[in-house]
Design a protein around this motif. Structure first.
Motif, PDB file in Angstrom:
ATOM      1  N   TYR B 200       0.866  -1.177   0.000  1.00  0.00           N
ATOM      2  CA  TYR B 200       0.000   0.000   0.000  1.00  0.00           C
ATOM      3  C   TYR B 200       0.904   1.228   0.000  1.00  0.00           C
ATOM      4  N   ALA B 201       1.247   1.676  -1.201  1.00  0.00           N
ATOM      5  CA  ALA B 201       2.260   2.725  -1.302  1.00  0.00           C
ATOM      6  C   ALA B 201       1.820   3.812  -2.264  1.00  0.00           C
ATOM      7  N   MET B 202       2.316   5.002  -2.023  1.00  0.00           N
ATOM      8  CA  MET B 202       1.996   6.160  -2.853  1.00  0.00           C
ATOM      9  C   MET B 202       3.259   6.985  -3.039  1.00  0.00           C
ATOM     10  N   VAL B 203       3.395   7.567  -4.237  1.00  0.00           N
ATOM     11  CA  VAL B 203       4.513   8.471  -4.522  1.00  0.00           C
ATOM     12  C   VAL B 203       3.904   9.798  -4.949  1.00  0.00           C
ATOM     13  N   ARG B 204       4.352  10.879  -4.361  1.00  0.00           N
ATOM     14  CA  ARG B 204       3.821  12.198  -4.722  1.00  0.00           C
ATOM     15  C   ARG B 204       4.968  13.098  -5.139  1.00  0.00           C
ATOM     16  N   ILE B 261      -2.186  -0.271  -7.083  1.00  0.00           N
ATOM     17  CA  ILE B 261      -3.623  -0.457  -7.302  1.00  0.00           C
ATOM     18  C   ILE B 261      -4.268  -0.977  -6.010  1.00  0.00           C
ATOM     19  N   ASP B 262      -3.533  -1.769  -5.264  1.00  0.00           N
ATOM     20  CA  ASP B 262      -4.060  -2.263  -3.992  1.00  0.00           C
ATOM     21  C   ASP B 262      -4.471  -1.110  -3.078  1.00  0.00           C
ATOM     22  N   LEU B 263      -3.691  -0.046  -3.084  1.00  0.00           N
ATOM     23  CA  LEU B 263      -4.058   1.115  -2.282  1.00  0.00           C
ATOM     24  C   LEU B 263      -5.170   1.909  -2.961  1.00  0.00           C
ATOM     25  N   ALA B 264      -5.023   2.130  -4.272  1.00  0.00           N
ATOM     26  CA  ALA B 264      -5.996   2.945  -5.008  1.00  0.00           C
ATOM     27  C   ALA B 264      -7.411   2.359  -4.890  1.00  0.00           C
ATOM     28  N   ARG B 265      -7.526   1.050  -4.877  1.00  0.00           N
ATOM     29  CA  ARG B 265      -8.847   0.410  -4.783  1.00  0.00           C
ATOM     30  C   ARG B 265      -9.508   0.658  -3.435  1.00  0.00           C
ATOM     31  N   ARG B 266      -8.693   0.995  -2.433  1.00  0.00           N
ATOM     32  CA  ARG B 266      -9.244   1.183  -1.084  1.00  0.00           C
ATOM     33  C   ARG B 266      -9.503   2.643  -0.737  1.00  0.00           C
ATOM     34  N   MET B 267      -9.072   3.556  -1.582  1.00  0.00           N
ATOM     35  CA  MET B 267      -9.170   4.966  -1.222  1.00  0.00           C
ATOM     36  C   MET B 267     -10.430   5.624  -1.754  1.00  0.00           C
ATOM     37  N   ARG B 268     -11.078   6.380  -0.887  1.00  0.00           N
ATOM     38  CA  ARG B 268     -12.206   7.185  -1.334  1.00  0.00           C
ATOM     39  C   ARG B 268     -11.670   8.349  -2.152  1.00  0.00           C
ATOM     40  N   ILE B 269     -12.522   8.889  -3.007  1.00  0.00           N
ATOM     41  CA  ILE B 269     -12.063   9.894  -3.968  1.00  0.00           C
ATOM     42  C   ILE B 269     -12.935  11.142  -3.843  1.00  0.00           C
ATOM     43  N   ALA B 270     -12.303  12.280  -3.628  1.00  0.00           N
ATOM     44  CA  ALA B 270     -13.065  13.522  -3.541  1.00  0.00           C
ATOM     45  C   ALA B 270     -13.253  14.112  -4.928  1.00  0.00           C
ATOM     46  N   PRO B 365     -17.287  26.304   6.059  1.00  0.00           N
ATOM     47  CA  PRO B 365     -16.900  25.974   4.673  1.00  0.00           C
ATOM     48  C   PRO B 365     -17.860  24.928   4.114  1.00  0.00           C
ATOM     49  N   PRO B 366     -18.106  24.967   2.805  1.00  0.00           N
ATOM     50  CA  PRO B 366     -18.982  23.949   2.215  1.00  0.00           C
ATOM     51  C   PRO B 366     -18.322  22.573   2.227  1.00  0.00           C
ATOM     52  N   ARG B 367     -19.167  21.554   2.123  1.00  0.00           N
ATOM     53  CA  ARG B 367     -18.625  20.196   2.015  1.00  0.00           C
ATOM     54  C   ARG B 367     -18.321  19.887   0.560  1.00  0.00           C
ATOM     55  N   GLU B 368     -17.331  19.063   0.340  1.00  0.00           N
ATOM     56  CA  GLU B 368     -17.046  18.587  -1.014  1.00  0.00           C
ATOM     57  C   GLU B 368     -17.608  17.177  -1.141  1.00  0.00           C
ATOM     58  N   ARG B 369     -17.860  16.793  -2.370  1.00  0.00           N
ATOM     59  CA  ARG B 369     -18.347  15.429  -2.593  1.00  0.00           C
ATOM     60  C   ARG B 369     -17.231  14.410  -2.403  1.00  0.00           C
ATOM     61  N   VAL B 370     -17.584  13.284  -1.817  1.00  0.00           N
ATOM     62  CA  VAL B 370     -16.613  12.196  -1.673  1.00  0.00           C
ATOM     63  C   VAL B 370     -17.258  10.906  -2.178  1.00  0.00           C
ATOM     64  N   TYR B 371     -16.563  10.225  -3.068  1.00  0.00           N
ATOM     65  CA  TYR B 371     -17.086   9.009  -3.678  1.00  0.00           C
ATOM     66  C   TYR B 371     -16.460   7.772  -3.040  1.00  0.00           C
ATOM     67  N   PRO B 372     -17.155   6.653  -3.160  1.00  0.00           N
ATOM     68  CA  PRO B 372     -16.627   5.416  -2.551  1.00  0.00           C
ATOM     69  C   PRO B 372     -15.384   4.922  -3.294  1.00  0.00           C
ATOM     70  N   PRO B 373     -14.603   4.066  -2.663  1.00  0.00           N
ATOM     71  CA  PRO B 373     -13.394   3.534  -3.320  1.00  0.00           C
ATOM     72  C   PRO B 373     -13.758   2.703  -4.546  1.00  0.00           C
ATOM     73  N   VAL B 374     -12.859   2.673  -5.503  1.00  0.00           N
ATOM     74  CA  VAL B 374     -13.079   1.907  -6.731  1.00  0.00           C
ATOM     75  C   VAL B 374     -13.232   0.420  -6.419  1.00  0.00           C
ATOM     76  N   GLY B 375     -12.577  -0.028  -5.347  1.00  0.00           N
ATOM     77  CA  GLY B 375     -12.687  -1.432  -4.959  1.00  0.00           C
ATOM     78  C   GLY B 375     -14.100  -1.831  -4.579  1.00  0.00           C
ATOM     79  N   ALA B 376     -14.944  -0.849  -4.253  1.00  0.00           N
ATOM     80  CA  ALA B 376     -16.329  -1.154  -3.876  1.00  0.00           C
ATOM     81  C   ALA B 376     -17.255  -1.211  -5.092  1.00  0.00           C
TER      82      ALA B 376
END
Lengths: 416, 416
Positions: B200-204, B261-270, B365-376
């Motif tokens: 579960y790794a990310m590079v920024r 992808i293992d991490l990306a599938r678990r992350m929610r997306i704003a 502040p307003p809320r932003e939309r957050v979508y479920p993880p791609v794994g779901a």
């Protein structure tokens, strides 16, 4: 690296000029799935291994004049590790000794990157003494120092490259804001040299574009102002001989270019900004079949010039109109005075320079200095004097992590 | 690639954030003479072979909005051959269908470079239908199409990447004038993912600098305006938990980043421009140990975030103040409303936004939309509807020179 496949070449005696070839991919992928370059394809792949093999034998000379540390460090970071860095500086030494700053920048960077390098200052009295002993007294000015001028600095770079015993030498200008473009130049050098089918080969880079600030935004101009003029007259010369118009030459002023050492040792070198366009002129003179050649071995084969158009734009500091005019005039001066230059081209050059206000009506363009090939120098004596007298000459050896020092890039004992 | 060796990491529960790590050499040389990464050294070498191995498994998603052909082609040319290109466009389709131009540019480029790619338009009704079926009805707007917004486009990119069965996904913005910098981003992704010691790794990526036109010359500013603010508050959040001030986060808004992808599938997306800063927030929420985690497997190990500072500057089109403000506000909105956000940080954010005139005194502040993880998502159903209804969805297969076609990047039969 993947290059466009090109077909057209122009010949000028033994000189073969390939038409401009675009880079398609900076990185053409692993060798695992690569298939050998085939016929009938639109692109040529030069595998990473082949590029590496050239890089191990490639010296990259950086002519430098008053660039900032940050810019120099960026350029260094773009040069592939296996290439040998040679910095030839003509920066100011007072009030601040900018050469010392540069040499330290190179030394610190090389310690971090565990790689070797050479640095020297063009106006070091010891360097002048060395070149005098080696047989180029013309390169010394009234002050007893190597003349200011880009060509003079490149002569020093070629001599040092020859002393390292590596097989290739390339040039990368120091005023470049984009390390990734420096990296592409080096990869293109290696790709072009790999594709060469002669031991006398040259690769010349044409930038994809040169961004300029124009009315508050970036405009990506395709060709430099000096290049357009230089290329025009070089092409006219070829056309006058062949009877067919051509636009094959796109790299008359290419600051970024590389050669086999075998070729570099045989080429005469013009001073100042005439240096790059004179490379074409000199090749036409020596190997064009119009004049006698001193090198029947080269004439029996050929000299291949490959021109590669990069993907990266060239972002650099705008040196202003005077700089461009200097480059343009000096390029035309060497072409004008060449023995291979035909009357029609001479007339056209004179007409152009007169119309530009750069020449009095009826006057002749001045001659530029031309120095003998590095192969004609006494390199062993040059190295002796360099080592004993040139105080700015630094050999940075590659220090391994355990503190083990490796041999310096130039070894006295290897000089035959 | 040679990277600076860094030591410091900050922890937030199972999330490990490495301090910013500079690129020393774009190309660290051949493996012939390389020595394994040792201790006590100032730099880490990631050999070219290791980078290639990651690239073969890496999908590079390019979110694109109204860029010119030339710019897109430059970006494509910088992406290493072995990576799979995915273009997710939200460009205008009238009066000129810019998506068609883009899709053709990708197809032509890929034919020349003999590589595969995927392209799709974000506002394709078939895509909306597919995402609805797959279980993300929230991503659809009043017009029945996928919402405009960068985060929404990235969600599409991650879903497509997951369908290809490759192991990594990265993002590269389309508005980039320097192909060499795109190349460096991809190499840095691969180097960072190679160095990861967790699935579960990310590079920024943090750009070396961002040149701006300022009084007729280029000024290389070190940090973007939006990034400074985002990083400040993310660091404050970490500091409030740990009791120690920190500046570890330097990549809050990183458009250029890559993940397993293992991490990306678990992350929610704003949605919108909140997408990148929300990645930190979501990791803190899911794996920070403050709230319960749905992923005990991840909690038992760790999530590694590596931040890499490139050598190349980032030359792109200046999108103007409004764009920067949008990015800044949306980043702070997601942090503000996070359940891990502490009162002190909330107060500071509200104070900052009020002082900026972006918020009425006393307002939230307003809320932003957050979508479920791609794994779901039901990816098999998503692909079925995409294939049958999404008319802008193009699979470009790699055509070998002999005319042999290879399998498309996404194969229906491989979906379990």
């Amino acid at each position: 690296m993947r290059l466009e496949h090109t077909h057209l070449t122009e010949r000028f005696g033994a000189v073969r000029i390939h038409e401009l070839q675009r880079v398609i991919e900076l990185d053409s992928g692993g060798s695992g799935e690569h298939h050998p370059t085939g016929h009938g394809r639109t692109s040529e792949i030069v595998p990473a291994d082949a590029i590496r093999a050239i890089e191990r034998e490639l010296v990259v000379v950086i002519p430098c004049k008053n660039e900032t540390r940050r810019v120099i460090e960026g350029v260094l970071s773009g040069i592939p590790h296996d290439c040998l860095i040679v910095l030839v500086s003509n920066s100011a030494r007072t009030p601040v000794d900018r050469y010392e700053i540069e040499a330290q920048t190179v030394a610190e960077y090389c310690r971090l990157a565990e790689r070797p390098a050479l640095t020297i200052h063009q106006r070091d009295p010891g360097l002048a003494a060395a070149l005098k002993v080696a047989g180029v007294p013309d390169v010394i000015d009234e002050d007893g120092l190597v003349r200011n001028g880009k060509g003079e600095g490149m002569l020093v770079g070629i001599a040092l490259a020859a002393l390292t015993k590596r097989r290739y030498v390339g040039f990368v200008d120091a005023d470049n804001y984009v390390p990734g473009s420096v990296n592409e130049y080096c990869k293109a050098f290696a790709a072009g040299l790999h594709l060469a089918d002669s031991p006398y080969a040259m690769v010349r880079i044409s930038w994809h574009s040169k961004p300029k600030l124009q009315e508050g935004r970036l405009f990506f101009s395709r060709r430099g102002r000096a290049s357009q003029v230089t290329n025009h007259f070089l092409n006219q010369l070829i056309a006058e001989y062949s009877g067919f118009g051509t636009e094959v030459i796109a790299t008359g002023n290419a600051g970024e270019h590389a050669m086999t050492i075998d070729l570099a040792r045989r080429m005469r070198i013009a001073g100042g900004f005439a240096v790059e366009p004179y490379q074409y002129v000199d090749l036409f003179e020596q190997f064009g079949g119009v004049m006698d050649s001193n090198h029947p071995d080269v004439m029996a084969g050929s000299v291949g010039i490959r021109q590669i158009e990069t993907r990266n734009p060239h972002f650099h500091d705008d040196k202003g109109e005077n700089h461009v005019n200097d480059m343009r005039l000096q390029a035309l001066n060497v072409l004008y005075h060449s023995e291979v230059c035909l009357p029609a081209v001479r007339d056209a050059i004179r007409e152009f320079l007169t119309a530009q206000g750069a020449l009095e009506p009826g006057a002749e363009p001045p001659r530029e200095r031309v120095y003998p090939p590095v192969g004609a120098l006494a390199l062993d004596q040059l190295l002796d004097v360099l080592a004993s007298e040139a105080r700015t000459f630094r050999q940075i050896d590659r220090r391994l992590p355990e503190g083990v020092r490796t041999d310096p890039p130039i070894q006295r004992t290897t000089i035959a």
